[in-house]
Design an enzyme around this catalytic site. Structure first.
Site, PDB file in Angstrom:
ATOM      1  CG  ASP A   1      26.857   2.561  63.619  1.00 27.92           C
ATOM      2  OD1 ASP A   1      26.197   1.863  64.212  1.00 27.92           O
ATOM      3  OD2 ASP A   1      26.807   2.577  62.353  1.00 27.92           O
TER       4      ASP A   1
ATOM      5  CE1 TYR B   1      25.954   0.027  54.285  1.00 26.44           C
ATOM      6  CE2 TYR B   1      24.663  -0.685  56.245  1.00 26.44           C
ATOM      7  CZ  TYR B   1      24.700  -0.211  54.731  1.00 26.44           C
ATOM      8  OH  TYR B   1      23.573   0.084  54.260  1.00 26.44           O
TER       9      TYR B   1
ATOM     10  CE  LYS C   1      21.739  -4.127  62.147  1.00 32.40           C
ATOM     11  NZ  LYS C   1      21.561  -4.701  60.712  1.00 32.40           N
TER      12      LYS C   1
HETATM   13  N1  PMP Z   1      25.167   0.743  61.227  1.00 35.86           N
HETATM   14  C1  PMP Z   1      25.561  -0.293  61.312  1.00 35.86           C
HETATM   15  C2  PMP Z   1      27.030  -0.790  62.228  1.00 35.86           C
HETATM   16  C3  PMP Z   1      25.245  -1.479  60.741  1.00 35.86           C
HETATM   17  O1  PMP Z   1      25.452  -2.706  60.835  1.00 35.86           O
HETATM   18  C4  PMP Z   1      23.795  -1.097  59.809  1.00 35.86           C
HETATM   19  C5  PMP Z   1      23.022  -1.958  59.149  1.00 35.86           C
HETATM   20  N2  PMP Z   1      23.351  -3.287  59.176  1.00 35.86           N
HETATM   21  C6  PMP Z   1      23.399   0.365  59.815  1.00 35.86           C
HETATM   22  C7  PMP Z   1      24.063   1.179  60.494  1.00 35.86           C
HETATM   23  C8  PMP Z   1      22.406   0.737  59.142  1.00 35.86           C
HETATM   24  O2  PMP Z   1      21.221   0.274  59.601  1.00 35.86           O
HETATM   25  P1  PMP Z   1      19.739   0.257  58.696  1.00 35.86           P
HETATM   26  O3  PMP Z   1      20.045  -1.119  57.910  1.00 35.86           O
HETATM   27  O4  PMP Z   1      18.782  -0.193  59.871  1.00 35.86           O
HETATM   28  O5  PMP Z   1      19.517   1.340  58.097  1.00 35.86           O
END
Ligand code: PMP
Length: 399
Positions: free
Chosen positions: A236, A141, A264
């Site tokens: 990521d 994700y 985060k």
């Molecule tokens: N990358 C990863 C690995 C994530 O876990 C998340 C959200 N949990 C995101 C990107 C997207 O981040 P956001 O919800 O702040 O848009």
């Protein structure tokens, strides 16, 4: 006001009653809670019920809720006005803290969410290589940008949908999907698409299908394959950054990505994202270069203050604490024999036999005052505020 009245009002306003899908509790059933406040490792719902929190807001709260120095920093920043539509020293300080801890991030751009950061990193990778295809992993994700909603984990996986309506086929076709921990699959994609793959984007610890650590050699193989084929490697680290180690997964596993996506923890619980990496690549970002990217609220002083206060407290002993409480929870859950537990530091998942069993575990925990993520596919997050007594309460409740 009663929780059911609040839910009723929320359902009239927001699709599914929520502002992010997993919060609707569709995978575990029952009414979702409406939360009122949090302190340390504990949260209270609108009717005053207390829970040990292992949702951790899905990742940003490495120190727990309302850490006093984070609260004070936000209050000071709020009183100082802004945002200003101009650079502040607070951005510089947070940027320096990130690059010091994560030296592969030589230069960075602060944004407002992980989605935005990943989307912008991919645009940069395409511009830098002059190629269009991106390789991601099944269940990975990277936010909800069009190209990343192909075989995505987290919410889409929880809801059992392979992608999203509204994504143009022409966009989805630019995303190739490989199996996580399967470097041969990635190599086959490179062979089948010579000179066409701009980047491989990966969660170095997969954490949106539940937690799946990288197999030995997997990340190194991705590094070698991308280098050999002239593509970029994007980590990521929205979840793993500053959580699995002081320098993130890239420090823990000793692999140097070309670009890193963050979010985060660097915002201390306020909305944030960042992408960064090799200076030669980041110099392609506007206005230094031709890759456009911008944001009215980027580098917001309140967010910078919360992020700085958070990173400041994330010292080596805190990482030792996170590892210790993580290991205690893993051992306790494993002892019960109800699940196969996967863990990296304070990030873990008890994998039940199926989703119905996970829903049962979730309900049992909730009834006994422990709030776990409402999906088998969302990681459990511990914080520096979790004490042994909290962990033992979780284990007792799960028994
Ligand atoms: N990358 C990863 C690995 C994530 O876990 C998340 C959200 N949990 C995101 C990107 C997207 O981040 P956001 O919800 O702040 O848009």
């Amino acid at each position: 006001m009663s929780q059911s009245d609040l839910l009723e009002r929320a359902r009239r306003l927001f699709p599914g009653g929520v502002n992010s899908p997993v919060r609707a509790y569709l995978a575990v059933g029952g009414d979702p809670p409406v939360m009122a406040r949090g302190s340390g490792a504990h949260i209270w719902d609108a009717e005053g019920r207390r829970y040990v929190d292992v949702v951790g807001a899905f990742g940003p709260l490495a120190l727990g809720h309302a850490e006093p120095s984070v609260v004070a920093a936000i209050q000071r920043a709020a009183a100082a006005g802004g945002p200003f539509g101009a650079t502040t020293e607070a951005e510089i300080r947070l940027g320096e803290m990130i690059t010091e801890r994560m030296p592969r991030v030589e230069r960075l751009r602060l944004v407002n969410s992980g989605t935005e950061a990943a989307m912008s990193a991919l645009r940069l990778a395409r511009a830098a290589t002059g190629r269009e295809l991106i390789v991601k992993f099944q269940g990975g994700y990277h936010g909800h940008s069009d190209s990343m909603l192909v075989k995505a984990g987290s919410g889409p996986l929880t809801l059992g949908i392979p992608g999203s309506a509204g994504v143009p086929q022409a966009v989805a076709r630019q995303t190739l999907v490989a199996a996580y921990n399967d470097p041969d699959h990635v190599e086959a994609l490179f062979k089948a698409n010579p000179g066409r793959i701009a980047a491989v984007i990966v969660e170095p610890v997969a954490a949106n299908v539940g937690v799946v650590p990288p197999a030995p050699g997997f990340l190194a193989a991705l590094r070698d394959l991308t280098s050999a084929h002239g593509a970029l490697l994007i980590f990521d680290e929205v979840i793993t950054g500053f959580r699995v180690a002081r320098g993130g997964a890239q420090e823990l596993y000793g692999i140097a990505p070309d670009l890193t996506v963050l979010g985060k923890i660097i915002g201390g619980g306020l909305p944030v994202g960042a992408f960064g990496g090799r200076a030669d690549l980041m110099n392609l970002v506007s206005p230094a270069g031709p890759v456009y990217q911008a944001g009215t609220l980027s580098g917001h002083p309140l967010v910078m203050a919360a992020g700085e206060a958070t990173l400041k407290l994330l010292s080596p002993p805190v990482y030792e604490h996170l590892e210790r409480v993580g290991a205690r929870l893993e051992a306790g859950l494993a002892r019960l024999g109800v699940a196969r537990v996967e863990r990296v530091g304070s990030l873990l998942t008890p994998f039940m036999r199926d989703e119905a069993e996970y829903a049962a575990l979730h309900g049992r925990l909730r009834q006994r005052g422990v709030l776990a993520p409402p999906s088998q596919f969302e990681a459990w997050f511990l914080s520096a505020a979790h004490q042994d007594s909290d962990i033992d309460l979780i284990i007792e409740a799960a028994a």
